[in-house]
Design a protein around this motif. Structure first.
Motif, PDB file in Angstrom:
ATOM      1  N   LEU A 179       0.856  -1.200   0.000  1.00 54.52           N
ATOM      2  CA  LEU A 179       0.000   0.000   0.000  1.00 54.52           C
ATOM      3  C   LEU A 179       0.891   1.249   0.000  1.00 54.52           C
ATOM      4  N   CYS A 180       0.270   2.400  -0.261  1.00 59.66           N
ATOM      5  CA  CYS A 180       1.033   3.648  -0.214  1.00 59.66           C
ATOM      6  C   CYS A 180       1.633   3.817   1.181  1.00 59.66           C
ATOM      7  N   ASN A 181       2.816   4.403   1.240  1.00 57.33           N
ATOM      8  CA  ASN A 181       3.364   4.680   2.563  1.00 57.33           C
ATOM      9  C   ASN A 181       2.780   5.997   3.084  1.00 57.33           C
ATOM     10  N   ARG A 182       3.169   6.338   4.274  1.00 57.12           N
ATOM     11  CA  ARG A 182       2.596   7.487   4.959  1.00 57.12           C
ATOM     12  C   ARG A 182       2.597   8.748   4.091  1.00 57.12           C
ATOM     13  N   GLN A 183       3.803   9.116   3.629  1.00 57.53           N
ATOM     14  CA  GLN A 183       3.953  10.356   2.866  1.00 57.53           C
ATOM     15  C   GLN A 183       3.101  10.335   1.603  1.00 57.53           C
ATOM     16  N   THR A 184       3.189   9.217   0.874  1.00 56.38           N
ATOM     17  CA  THR A 184       2.456   9.115  -0.393  1.00 56.38           C
ATOM     18  C   THR A 184       0.960   9.162  -0.145  1.00 56.38           C
ATOM     19  N   PHE A 185       0.510   8.482   0.908  1.00 58.49           N
ATOM     20  CA  PHE A 185      -0.925   8.499   1.204  1.00 58.49           C
ATOM     21  C   PHE A 185      -1.384   9.939   1.439  1.00 58.49           C
ATOM     22  N   ILE A 205      -6.497  14.233  -4.269  1.00 61.39           N
ATOM     23  CA  ILE A 205      -7.885  13.824  -4.568  1.00 61.39           C
ATOM     24  C   ILE A 205      -8.861  14.848  -4.000  1.00 61.39           C
ATOM     25  N   LEU A 206      -8.612  15.282  -2.785  1.00 57.33           N
ATOM     26  CA  LEU A 206      -9.537  16.221  -2.134  1.00 57.33           C
ATOM     27  C   LEU A 206      -9.568  17.563  -2.867  1.00 57.33           C
ATOM     28  N   ILE A 207      -8.389  17.997  -3.301  1.00 52.94           N
ATOM     29  CA  ILE A 207      -8.337  19.297  -3.992  1.00 52.94           C
ATOM     30  C   ILE A 207      -9.011  19.196  -5.357  1.00 52.94           C
ATOM     31  N   GLU A 208      -8.824  18.033  -5.997  1.00 56.09           N
ATOM     32  CA  GLU A 208      -9.402  17.883  -7.336  1.00 56.09           C
ATOM     33  C   GLU A 208     -10.920  17.682  -7.301  1.00 56.09           C
ATOM     34  N   ASN A 209     -11.456  17.239  -6.156  1.00 55.42           N
ATOM     35  CA  ASN A 209     -12.901  16.985  -6.065  1.00 55.42           C
ATOM     36  C   ASN A 209     -13.507  17.783  -4.923  1.00 55.42           C
ATOM     37  N   PRO A 210     -13.586  19.095  -5.089  1.00 51.20           N
ATOM     38  CA  PRO A 210     -13.988  19.931  -3.955  1.00 51.20           C
ATOM     39  C   PRO A 210     -15.429  19.728  -3.504  1.00 51.20           C
ATOM     40  N   PRO A 249     -13.032   3.367  -6.985  1.00 47.73           N
ATOM     41  CA  PRO A 249     -12.409   4.468  -7.729  1.00 47.73           C
ATOM     42  C   PRO A 249     -12.397   5.757  -6.905  1.00 47.73           C
ATOM     43  N   GLY A 250     -11.297   6.475  -7.018  1.00 47.12           N
ATOM     44  CA  GLY A 250     -11.193   7.749  -6.297  1.00 47.12           C
ATOM     45  C   GLY A 250     -10.933   7.549  -4.828  1.00 47.12           C
ATOM     46  N   CYS A 251     -10.453   6.364  -4.473  1.00 45.70           N
ATOM     47  CA  CYS A 251     -10.198   6.064  -3.067  1.00 45.70           C
ATOM     48  C   CYS A 251      -8.725   5.688  -2.961  1.00 45.70           C
ATOM     49  N   VAL A 252      -8.099   6.047  -1.851  1.00 45.56           N
ATOM     50  CA  VAL A 252      -6.686   5.690  -1.716  1.00 45.56           C
ATOM     51  C   VAL A 252      -6.469   5.094  -0.330  1.00 45.56           C
ATOM     52  N   THR A 253      -5.599   4.087  -0.289  1.00 47.37           N
ATOM     53  CA  THR A 253      -5.322   3.436   0.990  1.00 47.37           C
ATOM     54  C   THR A 253      -3.829   3.494   1.279  1.00 47.37           C
ATOM     55  N   ASP A 257       0.671  -0.689  12.992  1.00 48.30           N
ATOM     56  CA  ASP A 257      -0.571  -1.390  12.654  1.00 48.30           C
ATOM     57  C   ASP A 257      -1.667  -0.406  12.267  1.00 48.30           C
ATOM     58  N   LYS A 258      -1.280   0.804  11.942  1.00 50.33           N
ATOM     59  CA  LYS A 258      -2.296   1.810  11.607  1.00 50.33           C
ATOM     60  C   LYS A 258      -2.352   2.043  10.099  1.00 50.33           C
ATOM     61  N   PHE A 259      -3.565   1.895   9.566  1.00 53.68           N
ATOM     62  CA  PHE A 259      -3.793   2.103   8.140  1.00 53.68           C
ATOM     63  C   PHE A 259      -4.761   3.272   7.963  1.00 53.68           C
ATOM     64  N   ALA A 260      -4.817   3.774   6.739  1.00 50.87           N
ATOM     65  CA  ALA A 260      -5.752   4.874   6.472  1.00 50.87           C
ATOM     66  C   ALA A 260      -6.400   4.681   5.111  1.00 50.87           C
ATOM     67  N   ILE A 261      -7.627   5.113   4.997  1.00 51.20           N
ATOM     68  CA  ILE A 261      -8.345   5.059   3.715  1.00 51.20           C
ATOM     69  C   ILE A 261      -9.028   6.406   3.519  1.00 51.20           C
ATOM     70  N   LEU A 262      -8.905   6.907   2.298  1.00 44.95           N
ATOM     71  CA  LEU A 262      -9.718   8.066   1.938  1.00 44.95           C
ATOM     72  C   LEU A 262     -10.776   7.514   0.986  1.00 44.95           C
ATOM     73  N   ILE A 263     -12.023   7.692   1.344  1.00 47.50           N
ATOM     74  CA  ILE A 263     -13.087   7.052   0.575  1.00 47.50           C
ATOM     75  C   ILE A 263     -14.263   8.016   0.429  1.00 47.50           C
ATOM     76  N   LYS A 264     -14.986   7.889  -0.691  1.00 49.55           N
ATOM     77  CA  LYS A 264     -16.172   8.734  -0.870  1.00 49.55           C
ATOM     78  C   LYS A 264     -17.200   8.330   0.183  1.00 49.55           C
ATOM     79  N   LYS A 265     -17.877   9.321   0.708  1.00 53.07           N
ATOM     80  CA  LYS A 265     -18.810   9.046   1.801  1.00 53.07           C
ATOM     81  C   LYS A 265     -19.847   7.999   1.378  1.00 53.07           C
ATOM     82  N   ASP A 266     -20.318   8.116   0.150  1.00 51.79           N
ATOM     83  CA  ASP A 266     -21.373   7.198  -0.309  1.00 51.79           C
ATOM     84  C   ASP A 266     -20.859   5.772  -0.485  1.00 51.79           C
ATOM     85  N   ASP A 267     -19.548   5.633  -0.665  1.00 51.23           N
ATOM     86  CA  ASP A 267     -19.000   4.292  -0.891  1.00 51.23           C
ATOM     87  C   ASP A 267     -18.750   3.530   0.401  1.00 51.23           C
ATOM     88  N   PHE A 268     -18.876   4.212   1.530  1.00 52.54           N
ATOM     89  CA  PHE A 268     -18.548   3.543   2.796  1.00 52.54           C
ATOM     90  C   PHE A 268     -19.806   2.976   3.444  1.00 52.54           C
TER      91      PHE A 268
END
Ligand code: C2E
Ligand code: CA
Ligand code: CA
Length: 762
Positions: free
Chosen positions: A354-360, A367-372, A415-419, A425-436
């Motif tokens: 998965l993406c590392n901390r910095q890349t995530f 993604i957030l800036i591109e989809n305001p 799509p449009g989600c990044v992990t 042991d800590k992970f993060a996901i950015l996900i569209k609200k409707d997809d969760f």
């Protein structure tokens, strides 16, 4: 005159030999064709010279025939040489037909001219004598076939002139100069030759023209046109480079390619097609802004992916007008793959991919800036007691869990989600609200298992959800808030998903303040013991529970709900508990002196067992203070029993061995059962009224509670109910068989003095 002429021919031959040696030393790509041409010139001269030497007609006929035939080949070689010299086949290519045609005609002419020595069908010779009647030379009488030979020679000459005229007219000024020079030199030589023939001298002085021609070619090739030397050098550089190199004229015709390019293009139609496609685009861009284009393309070759770089550059003349272009291309597969691997390693977690901390954080921000306008959630995940898993089962097992976790997250990868894996042991996901879908997420989390020796251990994963309101907020902050939300439900096995609330942050600040002030507060004895009475069925006071209060200098009296949780989380709770236990021991000592028979129940946090030797602490209290150990009860919560790995039994036995009375606090709030009570040999079971109220719902629930009480009693366990607020509750519980009661119905917790005053009247 003849001797002089012969000497000049000999001199010419020597001169040409010198030129040949010079050309060989220069070692240019033109050396070989030039040497060929020069050798033939010498051959022609020698043949003619031989016709003059012996006065033997047959030899004269043969050498003259060879001389004429030599001229055919000389012109043909010259023709070829010019093409090679120009190396520009854009407009007129010396087609194979012409080449073959000239070779065939020259060979036939040569055959006919050699045969002429016997048949004399082309020409014949008669001797010419000088004034002293010495053989001077031959006079030639030409027949039809010789005229054909002559026509053929002029045909080659005309063809060459025509080629040079057309070529120089069509080419750019850069090339025109080059062709014009050759053209004028050539025309000059032909005219000179014509003049010599017109004079009809006995000796063929026109032969010297070929010598001039050879010298002219030598100068033009090696000295007169520096472009060619420079070009030759460039070509040899191009040959030696590792990459492929192709030169084009203005219209995209290939002028030159190095061996490497030839080798690649020979077997690779796909690369050839791509190049011509790119080249068309590049030619269309002529005259526009860029004189340089670079493309990268991935080819599939026998199942392997090959990456090629193509760089097109314009070549301009001094004035800046375009005269052609060159392509430089090379197989970059290895280099690019190495770079890609390095980039991947630098931006991804090695274990999970998965993406590392910095890349995530970077990707999420993008993604957030591109989809305001899109609503997003940032979800943090945390595995319960991951450190313990690592310690107990080893790193490899820990890694296995992390991989399972990462697969779980990849499953939510829409799509449009990044992990990303943020840390440990800590992970993060950015996900569209409707997809969760929280329910689905809980279901997935349940699937994470640890299998050791055929036993499946459930791994508890928490999801902290932060709803993003401001897309420009620092993603690290969002993640921290989602993690903060997890802290709220940590240790709660019932909950998996928790949504961040702004109050969490206030609590965090509050908790931080508590921790900052705690040490000083303990030293200043700001913590006080409050006692809450416990009564039996006959409403006789039997003992009490010691509950802490913080007499805060600024904020007044704080109850445990304000400070116990942060202290437990940080592990500092053991300091408070030790303090309270000692206070309880002091009170019991005092009561013993005063003849008071009450017991005190003290609380033990499960965290205490991590930080101190609880048994040793109590043993020490019994050694220091004089009181009856059976008057000190210890309340242990269910979470202690659930968390430990076999050691809890030892701890309870150890405490019992000291003579202390062991109570199971908050029975029914977790997973404990009557079996637990029996296994761990508890003396007292504490039921919370809140738990009982939850069972108020129906007769069935009521009967369950009643049977629990009955069975506990049958096991010899005393039952205490806390939180009793009303008379009805008390009556009901009495009937149910509860032994002791604690609650506001009787009394709220009181400070030690008030408690004594109230119940002992002292
Ligand atoms: P707990 O051990 O279950 O203590 C009982 C709690 O119920 C006490 O709250 C008490 O004030 C409250 N209570 C008493 N009667 C009633 C009633 O009729 N109705 C209701 N609703 N509540 C009643 P408190 O003192 O705020 O303590 C809360 C929790 O803090 C305790 O729950 C205990 O888990 C923890 N705690 C208190 N003192 C200590 C301590 O010295 N060490 C440790 N580790 N934990 C402590
Ligand atoms: Ca308690
Ligand atoms: Ca309790």
């Amino acid at each position: 005159m003849k001797v002089f002429f012969l000497l000049s021919l000999a001199g010419s031959c020597l001169g040409i030999a010198g030129i040949i040696a010079w050309a060989v030393r220069i070692k240019s790509i033109f050396t070989r064709p030039f040497v060929k041409l020069s050798c033939f010139t010498v051959f022609v001269i020698v043949m003619y010279a031989l016709t003059l030497c012996p006065f033997i007609k047959s030899v004269g006929l043969l050498t003259a025939g060879l001389y004429f035939a030599g001229l055919d080949w000389l012109l043909f070689l010259f023709f070829n040489y010019i093409f090679f010299f120009i190396q520009d086949t854009r407009y007129l290519k010396p087609s194979r037909f012409f080449k073959k045609f000239y070779i065939a005609v020259s060979a036939a002419d040569t055959f006919s001219l050699i045969l002429n020595a016997f048949l004399q069908h082309a020409f014949t010779i008669t001797p010419v004598f000088d004034s002293k009647s010495v053989f001077y030379c031959w006079q030639y009488h030409f027949g039809f076939l010789y005229r054909c030979h002559l026509v053929y020679c002029y045909l080659i000459i005309i063809h060459l002139i025509f080629f040079l005229v057309v070529r120089s007219r069509l080419s750019s000024s850069f090339y025109r100069m080059k062709y014009a020079k050759i053209l004028f030199s050539f025309v000059f030589l032909v005219l000179l030759n014509g003049i010599f023939i017109l004079f009809k001298w006995d000796l063929d002085v026109s032969l010297l023209v070929y010598v001039f021609m050879d010298i002219g070619v030598f100068i033009l090739t090696f000295f007169s046109i520096p472009h060619h030397i420079e070009r030759g050098m460039r070509i040899s550089v191009a040959q030696q480079t590792e990459s492929c190199f192709v030169c084009y004229d203005f219209n995209g015709g290939i002028l030159y390619m190095n061996d490497k390019a030839r080798k690649v293009l020979k077997d690779r139609a796909d690369i050839r097609d791509k190049i011509s496609e790119y080249q068309k685009q590049f030619i269309l861009s002529y005259g526009t802004a860029s004189h340089y284009y670079t493309w990268q393309y991935e080819f599939e070759n026998h199942g392997n992916l090959e990456i090629y770089n193509f760089d097109f550059n314009v070549i301009t003349d001094k004035k800046g007008s375009i005269i052609g272009s060159y392509l430089h291309f090379s197989d970059m597969t290895e280099e690019i793959n190495t770079i890609r691997i390095q980039q991947y390693n630098a931006t991804h977690d090695h274990l999970t991919g998965l993406c590392n901390r910095q890349t995530f954080f970077e990707k999420a921000h993008e993604i957030l800036i591109e989809n305001p306008v899109q609503h997003y959630l940032l979800i943090a995940t945390d595995i319960e007691n991951f450190k313990l898993i690592n310690d107990l089962f080893g790193w490899e097992t820990g890694n296995e869990i992390l991989i399972q976790q990462s697969l779980l997250l990849c499953g939510t990868d829409c799509p449009g989600c990044v992990t990303g894996k943020i840390s440990g042991d800590k992970f993060a996901i950015l996900i569209k609200k409707d997809d969760f879908d929280p329910e689905c997420a809980v279901e997935r989390c349940r699937k994470i298992k640890l299998n050791q020796k055929d036993v499946d251990y459930k791994i508890k994963t928490y999801l902290g959800v932060y709803e993003i309101k401001n897309h420009y907020e620092n993603v690290q902050n969002m993640f921290d808030k989602a993690v903060l939300a997890i802290r709220k439900i940590h240790g709660d096995y019932e909950q998996t998903v928790v949504y961040y609330d702004d109050s969490f942050m206030d609590e965090l600040v509050h908790a931080q303040n508590i921790l900052n002030e705690f040490s000083l507060a303990i030293e200043n004895e700001e913590f006080q013991v409050y006692l809450q009475a416990q009564f039996d069925k006959e409403s006789r006071l039997r003992g009490c529970e010691a509950l802490t209060r913080w007499n805060h200098p600024q904020r007044g009296l704080l109850s445990p709900s304000d400070f116990v949780a942060p202290l437990e989380e940080s592990g500092l709770i053991y300091r408070l508990d030790s303090f309270i236990w000692e206070k309880a021991a002091q009170i019991l000592e005092q009561w013993k002196k005063d003849g008071i028979d009450w017991y005190i129940s003290v609380n033990i946090s499960p965290k205490d067992f991590y930080y101190i030797d609880v048994i040793a602490r109590f043993r020490n209290l019994l050694a220091v203070y004089d009181f009856d150990p059976s008057k000190l009860n210890v309340e242990i919560t269910e979470s202690f029993i659930m968390n430990r790995d076999g050691l809890e039994m030892e701890v309870i036995k150890g405490l019992k061995a000291l003579g202390l009375c062991i109570e199971l606090d908050d029975f029914g709030s977790g997973y404990s059962s009557l079996k637990t009570l029996e296994d761990f040999d508890f003396d007292v079971m504490k039921l919370d009224m809140e738990f009982l109220s939850e069972c108020d719902d129906g007769p069935k629930a009521k009967s369950i509670v009643l049977s629990i009480i009955r069975m506990a009693k049958a096991m010899g366990i005393r039952i205490v109910t806390e939180g009793v607020e009303y008379r009805e509750q008390f009556d009901y519980l009495c009937e149910a068989g509860v032994d002791l009661f604690q609650g506001y119905y009787f009394s709220s917790p009181l400070c030690v003095e008030d408690f004594r005053k109230k119940y002992a009247g002292l």
